[in-house]
Design a protein around this motif. Structure first.
Motif, PDB file in Angstrom:
ATOM      1  N   ARG A  69       0.816  -1.218   0.000  1.00  0.00           N
ATOM      2  CA  ARG A  69       0.000   0.000   0.000  1.00  0.00           C
ATOM      3  C   ARG A  69       0.853   1.274   0.000  1.00  0.00           C
ATOM      4  NH1 ARG A  69      -2.837  -3.951   2.352  1.00  0.00           N
ATOM      5  NH2 ARG A  69      -5.035  -4.137   1.830  1.00  0.00           N
ATOM      6  N   LEU A  70       1.954   1.242   0.745  1.00  0.00           N
ATOM      7  CA  LEU A  70       2.818   2.421   0.780  1.00  0.00           C
ATOM      8  C   LEU A  70       3.406   2.721  -0.598  1.00  0.00           C
ATOM      9  CD1 LEU A  70       4.833   2.110   4.120  1.00  0.00           C
ATOM     10  CD2 LEU A  70       3.168   3.867   3.506  1.00  0.00           C
ATOM     11  N   VAL A  71       3.854   1.683  -1.298  1.00  0.00           N
ATOM     12  CA  VAL A  71       4.456   1.901  -2.610  1.00  0.00           C
ATOM     13  C   VAL A  71       3.414   2.393  -3.604  1.00  0.00           C
ATOM     14  CG1 VAL A  71       5.476   0.692  -4.579  1.00  0.00           C
ATOM     15  CG2 VAL A  71       6.458   0.458  -2.330  1.00  0.00           C
ATOM     16  N   GLU A  72       2.203   1.872  -3.531  1.00  0.00           N
ATOM     17  CA  GLU A  72       1.150   2.375  -4.412  1.00  0.00           C
ATOM     18  C   GLU A  72       0.948   3.870  -4.194  1.00  0.00           C
ATOM     19  OE1 GLU A  72      -2.370   0.076  -3.768  1.00  0.00           O
ATOM     20  OE2 GLU A  72      -1.472  -1.739  -4.593  1.00  0.00           O
ATOM     21  N   ARG A  73       1.006   4.272  -2.965  1.00  0.00           N
ATOM     22  CA  ARG A  73       0.810   5.683  -2.630  1.00  0.00           C
ATOM     23  C   ARG A  73       1.996   6.548  -3.057  1.00  0.00           C
ATOM     24  NH1 ARG A  73      -0.568   7.649   3.463  1.00  0.00           N
ATOM     25  NH2 ARG A  73      -1.633   9.531   2.850  1.00  0.00           N
ATOM     26  N   LEU A  74       3.206   6.056  -2.815  1.00  0.00           N
ATOM     27  CA  LEU A  74       4.403   6.858  -3.079  1.00  0.00           C
ATOM     28  C   LEU A  74       4.789   6.919  -4.560  1.00  0.00           C
ATOM     29  CD1 LEU A  74       6.646   5.751  -0.081  1.00  0.00           C
ATOM     30  CD2 LEU A  74       5.443   7.918  -0.347  1.00  0.00           C
ATOM     31  N   THR A  75       4.373   5.939  -5.347  1.00  0.00           N
ATOM     32  CA  THR A  75       4.810   5.899  -6.751  1.00  0.00           C
ATOM     33  C   THR A  75       3.748   6.354  -7.735  1.00  0.00           C
ATOM     34  OG1 THR A  75       4.163   3.573  -6.967  1.00  0.00           O
ATOM     35  CG2 THR A  75       6.464   4.041  -6.362  1.00  0.00           C
ATOM     36  N   LYS A  76       2.628   6.866  -7.264  1.00  0.00           N
ATOM     37  CA  LYS A  76       1.561   7.232  -8.201  1.00  0.00           C
ATOM     38  C   LYS A  76       2.000   8.322  -9.181  1.00  0.00           C
ATOM     39  CE  LYS A  76      -0.745  10.458  -5.144  1.00  0.00           C
ATOM     40  NZ  LYS A  76      -1.946  10.800  -4.445  1.00  0.00           N
ATOM     41  N   ASP A  77       2.887   9.214  -8.796  1.00  0.00           N
ATOM     42  CA  ASP A  77       3.374  10.266  -9.693  1.00  0.00           C
ATOM     43  C   ASP A  77       4.854  10.085 -10.033  1.00  0.00           C
ATOM     44  OD1 ASP A  77       0.874  11.515  -9.644  1.00  0.00           O
ATOM     45  OD2 ASP A  77       1.381  12.642  -7.825  1.00  0.00           O
ATOM     46  N   HIS A  78       5.375   8.920  -9.777  1.00  0.00           N
ATOM     47  CA  HIS A  78       6.795   8.655  -9.980  1.00  0.00           C
ATOM     48  C   HIS A  78       7.004   8.029 -11.361  1.00  0.00           C
ATOM     49  CE1 HIS A  78      10.843   7.118  -9.125  1.00  0.00           C
ATOM     50  NE2 HIS A  78      10.849   7.908  -8.074  1.00  0.00           N
ATOM     51  N   PRO A  79       8.069   8.412 -12.068  1.00  0.00           N
ATOM     52  CA  PRO A  79       8.334   7.771 -13.380  1.00  0.00           C
ATOM     53  C   PRO A  79       8.725   6.301 -13.192  1.00  0.00           C
ATOM     54  CG  PRO A  79      10.126   9.256 -12.777  1.00  0.00           C
ATOM     55  CD  PRO A  79       9.056   9.445 -11.749  1.00  0.00           C
ATOM     56  N   ARG A  80       8.620   5.541 -14.267  1.00  0.00           N
ATOM     57  CA  ARG A  80       8.978   4.117 -14.229  1.00  0.00           C
ATOM     58  C   ARG A  80      10.444   3.922 -13.857  1.00  0.00           C
ATOM     59  NH1 ARG A  80       6.066   0.267 -15.495  1.00  0.00           N
ATOM     60  NH2 ARG A  80       4.548  -0.111 -17.098  1.00  0.00           N
ATOM     61  N   PHE A  81      10.711   2.791 -13.209  1.00  0.00           N
ATOM     62  CA  PHE A  81      12.076   2.460 -12.832  1.00  0.00           C
ATOM     63  C   PHE A  81      12.752   1.709 -13.970  1.00  0.00           C
ATOM     64  CE2 PHE A  81       9.663   2.659  -8.851  1.00  0.00           C
ATOM     65  CZ  PHE A  81      10.383   3.639  -8.196  1.00  0.00           C
ATOM     66  N   LYS A  82      14.041   1.985 -14.177  1.00  0.00           N
ATOM     67  CA  LYS A  82      14.779   1.357 -15.270  1.00  0.00           C
ATOM     68  C   LYS A  82      15.174  -0.082 -14.970  1.00  0.00           C
ATOM     69  CE  LYS A  82      17.049   5.551 -15.707  1.00  0.00           C
ATOM     70  NZ  LYS A  82      18.300   6.249 -15.636  1.00  0.00           N
ATOM     71  N   ASP A  83      15.640  -0.330 -13.751  1.00  0.00           N
ATOM     72  CA  ASP A  83      16.132  -1.656 -13.409  1.00  0.00           C
ATOM     73  C   ASP A  83      16.007  -1.889 -11.899  1.00  0.00           C
ATOM     74  OD1 ASP A  83      18.098   0.031 -12.433  1.00  0.00           O
ATOM     75  OD2 ASP A  83      19.693  -0.710 -13.721  1.00  0.00           O
ATOM     76  N   GLU A  84      16.485  -3.043 -11.462  1.00  0.00           N
ATOM     77  CA  GLU A  84      16.414  -3.406 -10.042  1.00  0.00           C
ATOM     78  C   GLU A  84      17.165  -2.422  -9.162  1.00  0.00           C
ATOM     79  OE1 GLU A  84      18.040  -7.317  -9.924  1.00  0.00           O
ATOM     80  OE2 GLU A  84      16.166  -8.260 -10.543  1.00  0.00           O
ATOM     81  N   LEU A  85      18.282  -1.919  -9.629  1.00  0.00           N
ATOM     82  CA  LEU A  85      19.060  -0.979  -8.832  1.00  0.00           C
ATOM     83  C   LEU A  85      18.269   0.306  -8.574  1.00  0.00           C
ATOM     84  CD1 LEU A  85      21.678  -0.436  -7.353  1.00  0.00           C
ATOM     85  CD2 LEU A  85      22.638   0.453  -9.479  1.00  0.00           C
ATOM     86  N   ASP A  86      17.553   0.794  -9.587  1.00  0.00           N
ATOM     87  CA  ASP A  86      16.712   1.971  -9.382  1.00  0.00           C
ATOM     88  C   ASP A  86      15.599   1.695  -8.376  1.00  0.00           C
ATOM     89  OD1 ASP A  86      18.059   3.735 -10.974  1.00  0.00           O
ATOM     90  OD2 ASP A  86      16.744   3.513 -12.722  1.00  0.00           O
TER      91      ASP A  86
END
Length: 191
Positions: free
Chosen positions: A77-94
Motif C-alpha cells: 500500500r505504501l508503494v502504491e501511494r508513493l509511486t503514483k506520480d513517480h516515473p517508471r524504474f529502469k532496473d532493479e538498482l533503481d
C-alpha cells in the motif's frame, strides 16, 4: 524531525503494538502450561481434583510470519501511494534506490545508510540507527538484544511488499548487528 508526529510516529506505535500483542500470545501460551509441583514440608493434604489446562501452542515462527505478512500488506500500500506520480524504474538498482531513499525516508524520516550489491541480485541495506530498535535498547546493554528479532520481522515484510508492488519477487532477511544497527539482505528471485 519530531518523532512524536506524522507517519513515522504512527508506524512505530503500530509496529511496537503488533510485536507486543503477537509475542504476548506466545508468552501466554508458555504461562498456561501446567506448573511444576512444589515440594512441601507440611502435612500432606490431598490434592484437589486436577482440571486439565488447555495447552495453546503458538509457534514463534508463526508469530514472526504473521508480523511479516502484515508488513507485506503495508509495503504494498505504501508503494502504491508513493509511486503514483513517480516515473517508471529502469532496473532493479533503481527500485532498490527508491526503497532506500524515498520509502525509508517516508517511514523512518531518514535514508538507509548504505546500499551494497553484488550485481547478481543480492542487495544489502544497512541502517546504523534503525529506529524500531533504538526505542527499547541502550547501546552496550544486551538485555533486550534477543527480543530485537520481533521488531525486524515487520520491516522485512514492508520491504518485501514494496518490492513485490514494484514487480520484484524476492526474499528478505535481517539481522540486528547491535541494539541500533540493522542489516537487511534482499535476494531477488530471478526464476
Amino acid at each position: 524531525m519530531d518523532m512524536s508526529s506524522g507517519p513515522s510516529f504512527l508506524y512505530h506505535l503500530l509496529a511496537n503494538e503488533l510485536s507486543v500483542l503477537l509475542m504476548g500470545e506466545l508468552d501466554q501460551a508458555v504461562e498456561n502450561m501446567a506448573p511444576l509441583p512444589v515440594p512441601s514440608k507440611r502435612k500432606k493434604i490431598p490434592d484437589p481434583p486436577t482440571v486439565p489446562v488447555p495447552t495453546v501452542h503458538v509457534d514463534r515462527d508463526a508469530v514472526f510470519s504473521k508480523l511479516e505478512a502484515i508488513g507485506f500488506q503495508v509495503g504494498l500500500r505504501l508503494v502504491e501511494r508513493l509511486t503514483k506520480d513517480h516515473p517508471r524504474f529502469k532496473d532493479e538498482l533503481d527500485v532498490m534506490k527508491f526503497i532506500c531513499t524515498d520509502l525509508w525516508k517516508y517511514i523512518y524520516e531518514k535514508q538507509v545508510d548504505t546500499l551494497r550489491t553484488n550485481n547478481q541480485g543480492t542487495f544489502v541495506l544497512t541502517d546504523n540507527s534503525f529506529r524500531p530498535l533504538s526505542f527499547f535498547g541502550v547501546e552496550g546493554i544486551d538485555q533486550y538484544y534477543p527480543a530485537s528479532a520481533r521488531f525486524i520481522a515487520y520491516p522485512c515484510g514492508i520491504i518485501r511488499g514494496a518490492l513485490s508492488a514494484l514487480g520484484t519477487k524476492c526474499t528478505v532477511s535481517a539481522k540486528a548487528m547491535s541494539m541500533v544497527c540493522c542489516v537487511f539482505e534482499v535476494i531477488v528471485d530471478r526464476s
